[in-house]
Each structure stands twice: as C-alpha cells, then as structure tokens.
Design a protein around this motif. Structure first.
Motif, PDB file in Angstrom:
ATOM      1  N   ASN A 930       0.997  -1.241  -0.233  1.00  0.00           N
ATOM      2  CA  ASN A 930      -0.119  -0.066   0.112  1.00  0.00           C
ATOM      3  C   ASN A 930       0.818   1.107  -0.087  1.00  0.00           C
ATOM      4  O   ASN A 930       1.744   1.233   0.685  1.00  0.00           O
ATOM      5  N   LEU A 931       0.404   2.306  -0.949  1.00  0.00           N
ATOM      6  CA  LEU A 931       1.222   3.450  -0.766  1.00  0.00           C
ATOM      7  C   LEU A 931       0.311   4.529  -0.653  1.00  0.00           C
ATOM      8  O   LEU A 931      -0.856   4.481  -1.356  1.00  0.00           O
ATOM      9  N   GLY A 932       0.470   5.532   0.037  1.00  0.00           N
ATOM     10  CA  GLY A 932      -0.524   6.858   0.351  1.00  0.00           C
ATOM     11  C   GLY A 932       0.338   7.956   0.549  1.00  0.00           C
ATOM     12  O   GLY A 932       1.145   8.175   1.127  1.00  0.00           O
ATOM     13  N   VAL A 933      -0.735   9.027   0.443  1.00  0.00           N
ATOM     14  CA  VAL A 933      -0.303  10.465   0.839  1.00  0.00           C
ATOM     15  C   VAL A 933      -1.552  11.240   1.267  1.00  0.00           C
ATOM     16  O   VAL A 933      -2.650  11.087   0.859  1.00  0.00           O
ATOM     17  N   ASN A 934      -1.429  11.451   2.697  1.00  0.00           N
ATOM     18  CA  ASN A 934      -2.559  12.246   3.266  1.00  0.00           C
ATOM     19  C   ASN A 934      -2.148  13.790   3.061  1.00  0.00           C
ATOM     20  O   ASN A 934      -0.951  14.154   3.101  1.00  0.00           O
ATOM     21  N   ASN A 935      -3.328  14.448   2.992  1.00  0.00           N
ATOM     22  CA  ASN A 935      -3.267  15.825   2.986  1.00  0.00           C
ATOM     23  C   ASN A 935      -2.362  16.371   1.528  1.00  0.00           C
ATOM     24  O   ASN A 935      -1.071  16.878   1.861  1.00  0.00           O
ATOM     25  N   ILE A 936      -2.665  15.672   0.450  1.00  0.00           N
ATOM     26  CA  ILE A 936      -1.912  15.860  -0.900  1.00  0.00           C
ATOM     27  C   ILE A 936      -1.475  17.165  -1.125  1.00  0.00           C
ATOM     28  O   ILE A 936      -0.515  17.497  -2.000  1.00  0.00           O
ATOM     29  N   PHE A 937      -2.177  18.133  -0.748  1.00  0.00           N
ATOM     30  CA  PHE A 937      -2.318  19.735  -1.215  1.00  0.00           C
ATOM     31  C   PHE A 937      -1.407  20.495  -0.193  1.00  0.00           C
ATOM     32  O   PHE A 937      -1.203  21.532  -0.315  1.00  0.00           O
ATOM     33  N   ASP A 938      -0.897  19.665   0.894  1.00  0.00           N
ATOM     34  CA  ASP A 938      -0.056  20.245   1.937  1.00  0.00           C
ATOM     35  C   ASP A 938      -0.839  21.371   2.431  1.00  0.00           C
ATOM     36  O   ASP A 938      -0.226  22.667   2.822  1.00  0.00           O
ATOM     37  N   LYS A 939      -1.948  21.308   2.926  1.00  0.00           N
ATOM     38  CA  LYS A 939      -2.803  22.296   3.410  1.00  0.00           C
ATOM     39  C   LYS A 939      -2.463  22.647   4.917  1.00  0.00           C
ATOM     40  O   LYS A 939      -2.283  21.716   5.684  1.00  0.00           O
ATOM     41  N   GLN A 940      -2.114  24.050   5.099  1.00  0.00           N
ATOM     42  CA  GLN A 940      -1.566  24.327   6.392  1.00  0.00           C
ATOM     43  C   GLN A 940      -2.664  24.611   7.393  1.00  0.00           C
ATOM     44  O   GLN A 940      -3.683  25.068   6.954  1.00  0.00           O
ATOM     45  N   PRO A 941      -2.493  24.398   8.729  1.00  0.00           N
ATOM     46  CA  PRO A 941      -3.605  24.680   9.615  1.00  0.00           C
ATOM     47  C   PRO A 941      -3.912  26.303   9.800  1.00  0.00           C
ATOM     48  O   PRO A 941      -2.944  27.248   9.597  1.00  0.00           O
ATOM     49  N   PRO A 942      -4.746  26.575  10.266  1.00  0.00           N
ATOM     50  CA  PRO A 942      -5.351  28.059  10.362  1.00  0.00           C
ATOM     51  C   PRO A 942      -4.577  28.526  11.612  1.00  0.00           C
ATOM     52  O   PRO A 942      -4.310  27.947  12.583  1.00  0.00           O
ATOM     53  N   ILE A 943      -4.147  29.767  11.529  1.00  0.00           N
ATOM     54  CA  ILE A 943      -3.457  30.327  12.622  1.00  0.00           C
ATOM     55  C   ILE A 943      -4.291  31.321  13.504  1.00  0.00           C
ATOM     56  O   ILE A 943      -4.862  32.322  12.783  1.00  0.00           O
ATOM     57  N   ILE A 944      -4.026  31.048  14.670  1.00  0.00           N
ATOM     58  CA  ILE A 944      -5.027  31.820  15.553  1.00  0.00           C
ATOM     59  C   ILE A 944      -3.833  32.531  16.797  1.00  0.00           C
ATOM     60  O   ILE A 944      -2.462  32.199  17.075  1.00  0.00           O
ATOM     61  N   GLY A 945      -4.429  33.579  17.401  1.00  0.00           N
ATOM     62  CA  GLY A 945      -3.632  34.308  18.401  1.00  0.00           C
ATOM     63  C   GLY A 945      -3.671  33.849  19.769  1.00  0.00           C
ATOM     64  O   GLY A 945      -3.470  32.680  20.196  1.00  0.00           O
TER      65      GLY A 945
END
Length: 973
Positions: A930-945
């Motif tokens: 099995n071969l796989g990739v999660n978050n294939i578009f390299d989405k970054q998390p939302p940034i909060i203060g």
C-alpha cells in the motif's frame, strides 16, 4: 486540553446506521469478503449476531439506535499506525488527548464521543471493558493493536442500561479478529513532506486450531515508534503568537531569561506608589544587560517558548498478547485473553519560568546593579520599611509587611522585597518522560444451557502503572534562599552560577496506578413467539460486579508545591465497587405481514454503588423499529443513562494547573465599566491597576483543582430517531438520516466551568465580590493571580449541565462498472459520504445562573476545540482486481470565537478541506503493498492568536504535519 464537542469525518467502510449496509471490499486483501453486509464479521454459525448496544443475539444488523461500523480496511487505507488516526476523524468524535498533545500531554490518546468528555463514553473491546490508563478511568485507545481490529462499532446515545456506568454519550466497541489461522506479518513507514516525523511499526500474529479443531489459540506482537517534531520545525508554530493592535504579533511569556523585577506593593498601595522611577512600575524592570534595567515591554521582550515545545510527541510502544478458546465439553467452552503494553512517551516544554517574591539585602543587591537601579531599589526599600513601621499605626498609604500575611512575614531591616520573574534556560528544557506498563487478563466459560439458551461468565483484571520522571524542575524554596544570599543572580541573562543551578535544580517523579476488575455472568436466548412475527421474543439477563481503584503518588517535592517547572499536586487514592443486575428484551410484533416489520425493545439495570452519595441507581431504555415496506425503516430510542464519578473526581488531591484564560480585570474595558471595576477592586485589584495589562502577564492563569468525595452520579436523557432507506430499485444504495439529542444533568465539572469560566462568572455575569464564585479567585498584593496560594480554585462539583443535538446524514453506494482495466472480474466504484450537522452543543457551568456557553459552530477559551456546525467526509474508491485506488475528502466547517465580549484578531476560522490518496496492490496471493499520501495539497492549519490551544492552532483538529507519506506491506502464510 479542554473538554468540548465533536470532530471530523469518516470512512468508506462505515456501515451506515448499522442497517445492514454494504461495506466496500478491499481489493488487495484476498481474505476480505465481497461487498456484503457486516454479517460476514459478526454472524455466528447459526446465523445469530450480536449488535453493539445490545446483548441479545439476532439475525439482522439493524438496531433502534444508530450504530456506525468502521471496517479494518480503513486503518490500512488511511496509513494509520495508531488507532487514534482513524477514530479521531469520525464526525461523532472530538479529539481528546492526541499525539500532538504536548501541554498538557501524557502520551495517550483518548476518545471524546459527541464532545461530551472522554469520561462520558464507554470503550469496549470485544464487548467488554478494557484498560484504564489513570485515575480518571479513561481508556488509552492506542493500547488497542490496530492491525488486529476487525471492525469498530460506534453507538450514539446512552447505553448504561446495557453496559453500565460511563455510557452517556455512547459506546465504542473494538471487535478484534479471532479467526487467525496461520501467520500474518507486516510493517509500515510514514514520513512527512518536510522529511521529519518518522513513524514505523512492525507486527506479527500467529494462530492455529488444535485438539481436532476443538480449540484455537493466537498470539501477537507489535512494535511502533514515532519520532518527534518541534514547534520550531514549522513556520506556523515557530513563534508564540498573540493578538497585537492590528494583527498577530510574536508574543510569549513574561518569564524571561534576562530577568524581570517588579516592586512588591499591596491592595492598599499599588506598585506605582511603592516604586521610584519608571523601570519598576507596572511590567517592571527588564535587564537588557546584566545589572542594568529598562522598562519591560511585553511586545518586544517576551520570551518565545514555542521552539522548545514538541508539536508531535515521540513515542515507543511494545504490544504483546494472545487469545484462545477450548471446548472442554459439549456445552462448556473456556476462553481467555491476555494483553501487555509498554508505552514510552516524552513531553518537552521550554525551560522553567519562575515568579517569586524574594527579600534581598539592599547593600548586597546594589553591588550587582547599576547606579540608577540601585537608587530605585534603595528608595523602594525605604518606602517598604516605612510602610512596615507605620502599619501598626494604621497608615494605609503603604503596604504592610507583617508576620502571617501574604507569602512572607515581616520585612527584616535593611532588606527590600521584590518580585523576581526569571527563566532557567541554563538548566535546559523541562522534560516529562512517561513509562507506562499495562496488562489485562480475562478468563471465562460459555456454552449452551438448552437448545436455545446460552450462557457466558467471565472475570477480568486490568492494571496500569505509569512512572513519570520530570527533569528541568526548579525548587521554589531553594531559589528564594539562594537569591536572597547572593548565590543566584537573576539580574541579567546567563548570570546564574553553577552553584545556583546545582542548588535549585530538582528531579521530580510521580506514579499513577489504575485497576479495574469485572466479574459478569449472563444468559440469553429466545422465549416465545408473539403476534405475527416469525422471530421469537428474545431476552438477555445477568449480574455484574465491578471494582475501580486508583492511585496518584507524587514525590515529596510535588506534594509540597515546591517545584516550579511542573504542576504540583497532592496524592490521590481511592476505590469503590458496584453490584448490578441487568436485563433486556426484544419483541418482534410483525414480520412480513401487512407491514414489513414492527419491533419493540427495552432494557433496564439496577446498580448499587459502595459510594454513599450515589447508592442505588437505575438506568433504562426503550425503542422501536417500524418498516412499512422493505425499502424504508423508521427507528427511535429513548435511554436514561447514569455515570458514577470516577476515582480522580472523587478522591483527587489538590493540584495546580495552567489553563488558558482571560482575567477580565486586565482588559482595558474593565477600567471604564463601573460594575466590573467595582468587583475587581473588591477582590483585590488596586484601583489604579484595573484595566492594566500587567495584571495578566501570561495567557495561562494558574488554577487549583481537586476531588470531592461527596459527588453524586450524572444523569442523562438521550433520544435518537432516524430513517434508513434501501431502495430496491437502486441496488446497493443506502441512505440514513439520524437525529440525536443528549442532555446531561447534575454534571460533574470543575467549579464554574474551570478557571476561565469562574473568572467570567465572577466579573461579567454574577458580579458579587462576596459570593461563592468570586471567593474562588485569590490575588496577590498587586492584584495578580500569580501562583500558589494566589490561584483560581476550581474543584469538582455537581453544578453543571451539558446538552448536544444534531443530525448525521450518510450515503453509501457500491456500483459495478462492467469492465476491468486488469482484465479480471469487473471493477467496482464505491462512493461514501457522511455529514454531521451540530445544531446544539451547550454547557452551563452553574445551573441556575443564566450563563450558557454555546459551542456549536464555535471555538475558544470556553469551548476549546472547534465544533463546526457542518462536518463531512467523503471517500471514492475504485476497486479493480488486485488494485484499489481511493481518494478521501475531509471537511471541517467554519467556526467563530466563543467570546463575544472580546474582539480577537482571529475571531473566525474558515472552513478547511483535506484530500488523501491511497493506492493498494495485491502483488501476490500472500503479499499486499500500500502506498499513500495524506493532505496531498499540503494544506496548512489555520493560525490563531491569544484564543488558541497550542502551537498557534488546534493541532488535534487541524492537520499540522502537512503532506504525509506512507508505505505498508503485509505477508500472509
């Protein structure tokens, strides 16, 4: 980490609503079943099955409560080494503790169903209780070997009548494979697109029949290791961000390595009155060079602690076990299960910060300070000495340093009292190393009483022992002594001598022990025919005894509160038991008559607890299924569920914690709001300090937490109703829509909903400075909640209520395509979609006080993890001979901040979407790749203060790894 609501998505192998819906086959697994219902997993030899949520065997998978079933394929398709990686993506679940939980941490993964708290759902393995990891009586789901899971059943709604205490939000049952015949071995390797966060595991399991097939035995072993990722390894978490005037700015802690000194004042005489000059007023003096200070600026001088913290905590785990059964006689089969798990995890925090009042000798002190600083200190000392001399005469213009008040007694002649704020970077980071050993043994007998009645009896014992060693701690008393005599110099960076470091460094350790014993005996079977139904009325009944016990054993330093780097706490020890009798009944009224089906069910349980405040309690349930035609079915269930308090809630010793919170008196708006100002002043804030930011130098505020032996049981009323559509004119299409409503009364919670809740109730809602809520807030002479004994007291009480409601909508469709790219049997396309709409998720900290915390569609300091109104997951899989290609879409809806009174820089987090891809190959009859990739578009998390959890985001909810690759192999012999 805060307890709040639910979480994201699901999988292609979900059996929608447990309605007998088709689960997609996994092409590369030659042992997998074709796309039929989960009967292939659960059907016994005579066609009878047991659905999670009931103990009665039946011949179909539909129940009156919604049950989602996750198959073993999903653990492979998602590249999961730990169970949490799959379970935490379920839309019914909000992440509790995860692999990204560093502060607080502990190296465990907990399951929080419907966001009602990890302690309010029941985790089972093969329908039986599993191993608690600490005195809170919660299961670490990563102790369950993922490679042996056959399926996971998730039941919504209270199930105390069937399973006993804890099942308020529902039940999660892990069904393990028990049909091993031969050897399976496998391994997996994961790595992020940044080249870090390596994870790998290897496992082997062997099973065989013996004694002419009268018995079967299986043994297994697994090793898993997870590398660490630091917050400094990602751009979004490299700096601790906070809210600035116009945007997010680098922030951090007021405990700085350079040293920061504040003159000690009192409620009668604030800091500005005591100090001379400007450096020691408000935020205090910052030693930009050793011995020479300037005024402290939080915007530019704060310490960036982020790079020293883990983003993903490292882990090393060994799992060993076995299970088997043997037919002793025709109606007597013995069975047994054994598990052992060793789990080692580290959490790492920045070097210890310290805030402490110290009495310095003025002459000695001036020898380490510049002339201007010495002048200020001398003037402050003179005023403090004059204040002490005048205190007996009632002069309230100066603070009084009299014996028996505050943290210190009277001030000695020639001394000056200063508040030291420092950080011991010369000692190195704080590190907590957990070494957790857990084992479980179970043995029992089962068989037939008559041709139709069956019995089962078993005894289970489990025990977990966790040893934690804490490095990087500092002794408060040693620092006070050594700073006063000149050994420790806090007036500049890297000024601590080796003698100082050696004198204040302290190694601390604690031990957690948790035990669970269960003895149960039950019988089940059909009774008689009723009405026009072809299936008989069936029942299950039994008795159960449970014993729950636990200990938390801190060393002397932790118990005394002398340690600074980690949370201090008193010891915990307690045990209680429950004796129970339970029963269920299933009544088919009509089957294939003028309507397709009408069925009623009921359950009841009486529990007698050894706890005087709980005593005897009842739980019960009733439900129905109604199918006018075969294509459509309506179902509904009402349940009264109960939860007895756990060992930690009952017997927990007082401990100190550091939750994120907001002090209303430190907000600029407090200075102009007469009602808030009055309460602030009445609770110890000097008049001139109200509305000043220095009242809260850090985003975390220290709280004191502890148990209450007089707690009563929680009571929940749960209602579910739904419809299942399986249109005969569209084969293999399954649609379900379910509504859930759960209300928990007499809920156990930290008083006022925790530190932030108490502060909000005291200053913004109740506004009674002499009332019981405001009395939980203790401030030092400057009005700051600075640390023991000046903390917010937030012990346990039956004061709260919880409520959640919403809808789950699910679609599953399996379609033959009529062709095959590989020239074999025709390929199939499987489409899956699951949507959750959260209509309500409310928390009332104190029943009777009009202050409901509404968390549906929100996040923040009150609600914790984001709870979007809309969440869904979709998976599209193409299964063609030896190849499976699967794409998953995970959606987390938009959320807004839960504090309407405060304008944060980030008040809204927009919707986030993740896409994952997996390709599997059945390279040979006994070899799978099995071969796989999660978050294939390299989405970054939302940034909060300022209103975030940790790492400038919510790492348990949003993907913080970025693009993540995996490869796995499995051999079968």
């Amino acid at each position: 980490m805060k307890t709040t609501l639910r979480q994201r998505l699901l999988t292609s192998t979900l059996l929608l609503g447990c309605a007998g819906i088709a689960a997609p086959a996994y092409a590369q697994d030659t042992d997998s079943n074709p796309p039929v219902s989960a009967e292939t997993q659960d059907v016994e030899a005579d066609g009878a099955i047991v659905v999670t949520g009931s103990r009665i065997t039946r011949r179909d998978l539909t129940s009156s409560s919604p049950v989602a079933v996750v198959g073993d394929e999903e653990f492979t398709l998602s590249g999961s080494v730990n169970v949490e990686q799959v379970i935490n993506t379920l839309p019914q679940v909000v992440p509790g503790a995860t692999s990204f939980s560093n502060n607080p941490g502990g190296g465990v993964a907990t399951l929080n169903l419907r966001g009602l708290g990890s302690q309010r759902n029941l985790v089972l393995v093969n329908g039986r209780r599993y191993i608690f990891f600490d005195t809170s009586q919660v299961v670490d789901i990563n102790t369950i070997p993922a490679f042996l899971i056959g399926s996971v059943d998730v039941v919504t709604g209270g199930a105390s009548a069937v399973y006993g205490s804890d099942a308020l939000a529902g039940v999660i049952n892990f069904r393990m494979r028990d049909d091993l015949d031969g050897i399976i071995a496998g391994a997996q390797y994961n790595i992020t697109g940044d080249g870090d966060g390596r994870r790998y595991n290897a496992y082997v399991a062997m099973g065989s029949d013996f004694a002419d097939n009268r018995g079967n035995i299986s043994v297994f072993a697994e090793y898993a290791k997870r590398g660490s990722i630091g917050q400094g390894d990602r751009d979004f978490s490299r700096f601790a961000l906070s809210d600035g005037a116009t945007g997010l700015v680098p922030g951090g802690s007021a405990g700085v390595p350079q040293g920061r000194i504040v003159a000690v004042g009192s409620a009668a005489a604030p800091t500005a009155t005591v100090a001379a000059g400007t450096n020691y007023v408000g935020g205090g003096a910052f030693f930009f060079t050793p011995g020479t200070s300037r005024p402290y600026s939080g915007a530019t001088d704060s310490y960036n602690y982020a790079p020293a913290n883990f983003l993903m905590v490292p882990q090393e785990r060994w799992t060993l076990g076995g299970f088997g059964e043997y037919e002793i006689a025709d109606s007597v089969t013995a069975f047994a299960e054994v598990n052992f798990i060793n789990n080692r995890v580290e959490n790492e925090l920045a070097a210890t910060p310290l805030t402490q009042n110290v009495d310095f000798n003025v002459a000695q002190l001036c020898g380490r300070l510049s002339a201007s600083d010495c002048t200020q200190i001398t003037t402050i000392a003179g005023r403090q000495q004059a204040a002490q001399a005048a205190s007996t005469g009632g002069n309230s213009a100066f603070p009084a340093f009299t014996a028996g008040t505050g943290q210190f007694g009277a001030l000695a002649p020639g001394n000056v009292r200063l508040q030291v704020n420092s950080r011991f970077v010369q000692i190195a980071n704080r590190n907590a190393s957990d070494d957790r050993n857990a084992f479980r043994v179970l043995a029992g007998l089962k068989g037939d009483i008559t041709d139709s009645l069956t019995y089962e009896a078993y005894y289970m014992y489990s025990r977990t022992r966790n040893s934690q060693i804490q490095e990087g701690n500092v002794s408060r008393s040693a620092f006070t002594r050594l700073a006063a005599n000149g050994t420790c110099n806090p007036f500049g960076e890297n000024q601590y001598s080796e003698a100082c470091i050696s004198g204040v460094s302290i190694l601390a350790q604690n031990t957690d022990i948790s035990e669970l014993q269960v003895a149960q005996a039950s019988i089940s079977g059909p009774l008689f025919q009723f009405g026009s139904a072809s299936s008989p009325v069936a029942f299950a009944a039994g008795v159960e005894w449970r014993s729950m016990g636990g200990q938390f054993i801190p060393d002397t330093a932790l118990q005394s509160g002398d340690v600074v780097g980690f949370n201090a706490g008193q010891s915990t020890e307690g045990r209680y038991d429950a004796k129970e009798v339970f029963g269920e009944i299933l009544v088919p009224l009509i089957e294939d008559g003028f309507i397709h089906r009408l069925e009623l069910n009921g359950a009841g349980r009486y529990s007698d607890y050894s706890l005087d405040a709980v005593g005897g309690v009842y739980s019960y349930a009733g439900g129905a299924r109604f199918a006018p035609i075969r294509d459509i079915e309506f179902r509904g269930q009402y349940q009264r569920a109960v939860r007895a308090p756990n060992v930690s809630e009952l017997f927990g010793g007082q401990s100190i914690g550091f939750p994120p919170a907001t002090d209303p008196c430190a907000l600029a708006s407090a200075a102009t709001n007469s009602a808030i100002r009055a309460v602030c002043e009445a609770t110890g804030v000097p008049s001139g300090s109200v509305g000043q930011a220095f009242l809260q130098p850090n985003t975390q505020i220290q709280g004191a937490f502890g148990g209450n032996p007089n707690l009563q049981e929680e009571v929940a009323d749960t209602f579910t109703a739904g419809v299942v559509l399986r249109p005969s004119f569209i084969p293999r299409l399954n649609i379900t829509l379910d509504y859930y409503d759960i209300e928990i009364k007499n809920a156990i919670a930290t008083a006022g909903g925790g530190v932030n809740g108490i502060l909000n109730l005291c200053y913004n809602v109740i506004q009674d400075a002499t009332g019981p809520v405001c009395n939980l807030v203790s401030r030092d002479t400057q009005g700051i909640i600075s640390g023991p004994p000046f903390v917010v007291s937030a012990g346990n009480a039956n004061l709260a209520s919880l409520a959640t409601s919403g809808y789950d909508f699910q679609v599953d469709y399996d379609m033959p395509l009529g062709f095959s790219a590989w020239g074999q049997d025709e390929s199939r396309l499987n489409f899956f979609f699951l949507l959750n709409y959260s209509d309500e998720n409310d928390f009332v900290p104190v029943v009777g006080v009009d202050d409901t915390v509404e968390c549906a569609g929100r996040f923040g300091l009150n609600c914790g993890n984001p709870t979007p109104k809309w969440k869904w997951s979709s998976r599209l899989s193409w299964l063609d001979g030896p190849v499976t290609t699967s794409v998953r879409w995970r959606h987390i809806g938009a959320v807004t901040d839960d504090d309407e009174a405060t304008d944060f820089i980030v008040d809204r987090i927009e919707a986030v979407d993740y896409f994952d891809l997996t390709v599997g190959f059945n390279a040979a009859d006994n070899f799978t790749l099995n071969l796989g990739v999660n978050n294939i578009f390299d989405k970054q998390p939302p940034i909060i203060g300022s209103n975030q959890e940790q790492a400038n985001t919510y790492p348990g909810v949003y993907d913080v790894l970025g693009r993540d690759f995996f490869v796995s192999v499995q051999l079968r012999f």
